[in-house]
Design an enzyme around this catalytic site. Sequence first.
Site, PDB file in Angstrom:
ATOM      1  CG  HIS A 107     -30.187 -14.484  57.503  1.00 28.81           C
ATOM      2  ND1 HIS A 107     -30.247 -15.647  58.051  1.00 28.81           N
ATOM      3  CD2 HIS A 107     -29.008 -13.819  57.411  1.00 28.81           C
ATOM      4  CE1 HIS A 107     -28.606 -15.979  57.329  1.00 28.81           C
ATOM      5  NE2 HIS A 107     -27.871 -14.912  57.715  1.00 28.81           N
ATOM      6  CG  HIS A 109     -27.093 -10.092  54.815  1.00 35.18           C
ATOM      7  ND1 HIS A 109     -26.097  -9.464  56.697  1.00 35.18           N
ATOM      8  CD2 HIS A 109     -27.368 -11.145  55.080  1.00 35.18           C
ATOM      9  CE1 HIS A 109     -25.908 -10.858  56.482  1.00 35.18           C
ATOM     10  NE2 HIS A 109     -26.539 -12.173  56.163  1.00 35.18           N
TER      11      HIS A 109
HETATM   12  P1  AMP Z   1     -24.952 -14.944  57.421  1.00 34.01           P
HETATM   13  O1  AMP Z   1     -23.517 -15.100  57.650  1.00 34.01           O
HETATM   14  O2  AMP Z   1     -25.591 -14.750  56.226  1.00 34.01           O
HETATM   15  O3  AMP Z   1     -26.066 -16.946  57.616  1.00 34.01           O
HETATM   16  O4  AMP Z   1     -25.394 -13.980  58.720  1.00 34.01           O
HETATM   17  C1  AMP Z   1     -25.609 -14.211  60.013  1.00 34.01           C
HETATM   18  C2  AMP Z   1     -25.378 -13.213  60.296  1.00 34.01           C
HETATM   19  O5  AMP Z   1     -25.741 -12.481  61.480  1.00 34.01           O
HETATM   20  C3  AMP Z   1     -24.312 -12.077  60.427  1.00 34.01           C
HETATM   21  O6  AMP Z   1     -23.843 -10.629  59.405  1.00 34.01           O
HETATM   22  C4  AMP Z   1     -23.739 -11.968  61.681  1.00 34.01           C
HETATM   23  O7  AMP Z   1     -23.002 -10.666  62.024  1.00 34.01           O
HETATM   24  C5  AMP Z   1     -25.026 -11.577  61.955  1.00 34.01           C
HETATM   25  N1  AMP Z   1     -25.396 -11.714  64.193  1.00 34.01           N
HETATM   26  C6  AMP Z   1     -24.859 -12.809  64.058  1.00 34.01           C
HETATM   27  N2  AMP Z   1     -25.245 -12.818  65.699  1.00 34.01           N
HETATM   28  C7  AMP Z   1     -26.014 -11.750  65.432  1.00 34.01           C
HETATM   29  C8  AMP Z   1     -26.857 -11.348  66.967  1.00 34.01           C
HETATM   30  N3  AMP Z   1     -26.915 -12.177  67.655  1.00 34.01           N
HETATM   31  N4  AMP Z   1     -27.858 -10.388  66.812  1.00 34.01           N
HETATM   32  C9  AMP Z   1     -27.484  -9.595  65.205  1.00 34.01           C
HETATM   33  N5  AMP Z   1     -26.746  -9.733  64.596  1.00 34.01           N
HETATM   34  C10 AMP Z   1     -26.461 -10.947  64.301  1.00 34.01           C
END
Ligand code: AMP
Length: 144
Positions: A107, A109
């Site tokens: 993903h 950001h």
């Molecule tokens: P990372 O830490 O780079 O793997 O990013 C994962 C991101 O997903 C974090 O910024 C979380 O806040 C976000 N996240 C976790 N669960 C969800 C969800 N159910 N819906 C939207 N974002 C989420």
Amino acid sequence: MSLAGEYDGANIFAKILRGEMPCVKIYEDEHVLAFMDIFPQSQGHCLVIPKDTTARNLIEFPANRLGLLFAAVQKLSKAVVKALNCDGVIVTQFNGAPAGQTVFHLHVHVIPRYANLPLQPHHGGKPADMAVLRDQAARIAAAL
Ligand code: AMP
């Protein structure tokens, strides 16, 4: 989870892609899904994920699909700037737990920055108000 390992189909983003978990959707096409981050580091923090992949991170993702993914990231970034009138945008992603990754489906950001407003931490931030997220998603979608 280290860089080496198997894709876990039970990860949150895989569940969102299968419709097993909700998300605040901004945009979707055959290649990507864009939705709001529920623990935003700033107002309008959103995520872009590729569909139809078992890449846990950028390193595992086929190079010939990067163009479509990052075209979507650019499209979303433009819409974020237009819709939210932010002063800057961070585009970032993390590979492996030691790098800060917590969800192991690739993903990207897209994090708006506002002059003089601090960025919330990457982890440990407060969950967003869903009504606020829905409003932001609608405004960003309208600017696409
Ligand atoms: P990372 O830490 O780079 O793997 O990013 C994962 C991101 O997903 C974090 O910024 C979380 O806040 C976000 N996240 C976790 N669960 C969800 C969800 N159910 N819906 C939207 N974002 C989420």
